[in-house]
Design an enzyme around this catalytic site. Structure first.
Site, PDB file in Angstrom:
ATOM      1  N   SER A   1      -7.289  -1.767 -10.231  1.00 19.39           N
ATOM      2  CA  SER A   1      -8.601  -1.761 -10.882  1.00 19.39           C
ATOM      3  C   SER A   1      -9.524  -2.729 -10.152  1.00 19.39           C
ATOM      4  O   SER A   1      -9.062  -3.640  -9.454  1.00 19.39           O
ATOM      5  CB  SER A   1      -8.489  -2.163 -12.365  1.00 19.39           C
ATOM      6  OG  SER A   1      -8.113  -3.527 -12.478  1.00 19.39           O
TER       7      SER A   1
ATOM      8  N   ASN B   1     -10.629  -5.670  16.436  1.00 21.92           N
ATOM      9  CA  ASN B   1     -11.393  -6.789  15.887  1.00 21.92           C
ATOM     10  C   ASN B   1     -10.862  -8.105  16.445  1.00 21.92           C
ATOM     11  O   ASN B   1      -9.676  -8.250  16.712  1.00 21.92           O
ATOM     12  CB  ASN B   1     -11.364  -6.780  14.362  1.00 21.92           C
ATOM     13  CG  ASN B   1     -10.009  -7.168  13.802  1.00 21.92           C
ATOM     14  OD1 ASN B   1      -9.657  -8.349  13.773  1.00 21.92           O
ATOM     15  ND2 ASN B   1      -9.236  -6.175  13.358  1.00 21.92           N
TER      16      ASN B   1
ATOM     17  N   ASP C   1      -6.105  -7.944  -5.779  1.00 20.45           N
ATOM     18  CA  ASP C   1      -4.851  -8.345  -6.447  1.00 20.45           C
ATOM     19  C   ASP C   1      -3.932  -7.169  -6.759  1.00 20.45           C
ATOM     20  O   ASP C   1      -2.923  -7.320  -7.441  1.00 20.45           O
ATOM     21  CB  ASP C   1      -5.139  -9.140  -7.724  1.00 20.45           C
ATOM     22  CG  ASP C   1      -6.058  -8.382  -8.685  1.00 20.45           C
ATOM     23  OD1 ASP C   1      -6.335  -7.190  -8.417  1.00 20.45           O
ATOM     24  OD2 ASP C   1      -6.495  -8.980  -9.678  1.00 20.45           O
TER      25      ASP C   1
ATOM     26  N   ASP D   1      -8.996 -12.498  14.258  1.00 15.27           N
ATOM     27  CA  ASP D   1      -7.754 -13.256  14.095  1.00 15.27           C
ATOM     28  C   ASP D   1      -7.353 -13.942  15.407  1.00 15.27           C
ATOM     29  O   ASP D   1      -6.185 -14.178  15.664  1.00 15.27           O
ATOM     30  CB  ASP D   1      -6.619 -12.370  13.584  1.00 15.27           C
ATOM     31  CG  ASP D   1      -6.554 -11.041  14.316  1.00 15.27           C
ATOM     32  OD1 ASP D   1      -7.339 -10.842  15.254  1.00 15.27           O
ATOM     33  OD2 ASP D   1      -5.730 -10.201  13.925  1.00 15.27           O
TER      34      ASP D   1
ATOM     35  N   ASP E   1     -12.230  -9.063  -6.039  1.00 14.22           N
ATOM     36  CA  ASP E   1     -12.432  -7.644  -5.778  1.00 14.22           C
ATOM     37  C   ASP E   1     -13.878  -7.413  -5.337  1.00 14.22           C
ATOM     38  O   ASP E   1     -14.783  -8.173  -5.698  1.00 14.22           O
ATOM     39  CB  ASP E   1     -12.159  -6.825  -7.038  1.00 14.22           C
ATOM     40  CG  ASP E   1     -10.689  -6.842  -7.429  1.00 14.22           C
ATOM     41  OD1 ASP E   1      -9.869  -7.278  -6.616  1.00 14.22           O
ATOM     42  OD2 ASP E   1     -10.377  -6.423  -8.557  1.00 14.22           O
TER      43      ASP E   1
ATOM     44  N   CYS F   1     -17.863  -1.847   9.982  1.00 12.22           N
ATOM     45  CA  CYS F   1     -16.792  -0.860   9.869  1.00 12.22           C
ATOM     46  C   CYS F   1     -16.957   0.352  10.779  1.00 12.22           C
ATOM     47  O   CYS F   1     -16.005   0.782  11.425  1.00 12.22           O
ATOM     48  CB  CYS F   1     -16.599  -0.430   8.421  1.00 12.22           C
ATOM     49  SG  CYS F   1     -17.987   0.474   7.691  1.00 12.22           S
TER      50      CYS F   1
ATOM     51  N   ASP G   1      -9.455  -3.648  -3.816  1.00 11.66           N
ATOM     52  CA  ASP G   1      -8.676  -4.216  -4.918  1.00 11.66           C
ATOM     53  C   ASP G   1      -7.760  -5.302  -4.367  1.00 11.66           C
ATOM     54  O   ASP G   1      -6.672  -5.031  -3.880  1.00 11.66           O
ATOM     55  CB  ASP G   1      -7.873  -3.089  -5.588  1.00 11.66           C
ATOM     56  CG  ASP G   1      -6.886  -3.609  -6.621  1.00 11.66           C
ATOM     57  OD1 ASP G   1      -7.116  -4.709  -7.154  1.00 11.66           O
ATOM     58  OD2 ASP G   1      -5.884  -2.915  -6.887  1.00 11.66           O
TER      59      ASP G   1
ATOM     60  N   ASN H   1      -3.929  -4.548  -8.678  1.00 11.15           N
ATOM     61  CA  ASN H   1      -3.639  -4.101 -10.050  1.00 11.15           C
ATOM     62  C   ASN H   1      -4.267  -2.744 -10.337  1.00 11.15           C
ATOM     63  O   ASN H   1      -4.354  -2.308 -11.481  1.00 11.15           O
ATOM     64  CB  ASN H   1      -4.119  -5.138 -11.067  1.00 11.15           C
ATOM     65  CG  ASN H   1      -5.640  -5.309 -11.058  1.00 11.15           C
ATOM     66  OD1 ASN H   1      -6.334  -4.740 -10.199  1.00 11.15           O
ATOM     67  ND2 ASN H   1      -6.153  -6.089 -11.992  1.00 11.15           N
TER      68      ASN H   1
ATOM     69  N   HIS I   1     -17.430   3.017   3.565  1.00  8.44           N
ATOM     70  CA  HIS I   1     -16.506   2.427   4.527  1.00  8.44           C
ATOM     71  C   HIS I   1     -16.076   3.520   5.497  1.00  8.44           C
ATOM     72  O   HIS I   1     -16.000   4.694   5.124  1.00  8.44           O
ATOM     73  CB  HIS I   1     -15.283   1.830   3.824  1.00  8.44           C
ATOM     74  CG  HIS I   1     -14.345   1.117   4.754  1.00  8.44           C
ATOM     75  ND1 HIS I   1     -14.773   0.168   5.641  1.00  8.44           N
ATOM     76  CD2 HIS I   1     -13.003   1.229   4.938  1.00  8.44           C
ATOM     77  CE1 HIS I   1     -13.739  -0.291   6.334  1.00  8.44           C
ATOM     78  NE2 HIS I   1     -12.651   0.347   5.935  1.00  8.44           N
TER      79      HIS I   1
ATOM     80  N   ASP J   1      -6.954   1.430  10.134  1.00  6.97           N
ATOM     81  CA  ASP J   1      -8.225   0.776   9.812  1.00  6.97           C
ATOM     82  C   ASP J   1      -8.335  -0.516  10.609  1.00  6.97           C
ATOM     83  O   ASP J   1      -7.551  -1.442  10.413  1.00  6.97           O
ATOM     84  CB  ASP J   1      -8.306   0.485   8.313  1.00  6.97           C
ATOM     85  CG  ASP J   1      -9.715   0.119   7.869  1.00  6.97           C
ATOM     86  OD1 ASP J   1     -10.540  -0.215   8.740  1.00  6.97           O
ATOM     87  OD2 ASP J   1      -9.990   0.169   6.658  1.00  6.97           O
TER      88      ASP J   1
END
Length: 226
Positions: free
Chosen positions: A171, A87, A167, A90, A188, A136, A165, A169, A194, A217
């Site tokens: 979930s 990719n 952060d 960046d 999120d 993807c 996800d 956590n 994917h 990935d």
């Protein structure tokens, strides 16, 4: 094929499929309607110099050429460099620019690609400017080509009902106000599917129980170790 190589694969049928096969299928769509999309990897179609140039253009090489070249026999390291270079999001002369919304009219719609060879040769022809656009399954298809070309057994994996996800956590969070209206404050995200890669090599750094398929990935989402 060499027993002492980090990428040695003992099963001949798997070698035929994950090293030598130039054609494959990528599964896309959603969990209730899975579509099989044909993809031409073409890893033997005069791409080796392009793949080697990819290593030389990477930020890893530019920051420390001697260290980079000395580690090119390590598939863990090569996999990390290639996943970064597939990719171009960046600013490292990567192969493909990702885009997921808005108009594609001035460049190629990601759904139009059906193979890696034309993408890699266009990247070289355009003086190593990112080809527009990828998503993807395109990143994964091109990465499979490059890694197979460099001798690393590689396959594609599709996952349906995917989530990210942010952060960490464990979930996927959604927020609502007292009247039940959705609040757009969670970073999120969820989506239909994917596609990523797995490459086959041993892990002397982690122990024998971790030998085998390793997840890579190339889709730009979060930076890994910078």
């Amino acid at each position: 094929w060499f027993l002492g190589d980090d990428v040695y694969m003992s099963n001949e049928n798997e070698r035929q499929e994950y090293v030598l096969n130039e054609n494959g299928i990528i599964f896309v769509g959603n969990a209730k309607y899975i579509e099989a999309r044909g993809w031409y990897y073409g890893q033997f179609q005069d791409l080796l110099n392009i793949c080697l140039t990819m290593l030389d253009l990477s930020l890893y090489y530019r920051q420390d050429p001697a260290m980079d070249v000395s580690r090119r026999g390590d598939p863990k390291y090569v996999g990390r460099v290639i996943s970064s270079m597939i990719n171009g999001n960046d600013n490292d002369n990567g192969v493909l620019l990702g885009k997921w919304q808005g108009s594609f009219h001035s460049h190629e719609n990601p759904s139009r690609w059906d193979g890696s060879v034309v993408i890699l040769k266009k990247w070289r022809q355009d003086n190593y400017r990112p080809v527009q656009y990828g998503q993807c399954w395109v990143f994964a298809g091109v990465m499979c080509t490059v890694l197979r070309c460099l001798g690393i057994p590689t396959r594609l994996v599709s996952n349906f009902n995917s989530a990210h996800d942010v952060d960490r956590n464990l979930s996927i969070d959604k927020y609502y106000d007292s009247s039940g209206r959705s609040l757009n404050i969670s970073k999120d995200s969820t989506w239909d599917y994917h596609v990523w890669n797995e490459s086959w090599f041993i892990r002397p750094d982690l122990g024998q129980s971790y030998n085998g398929w390793q997840v890579l990935d190339a889709t730009p989402q979060e930076q890994s170790r910078g």
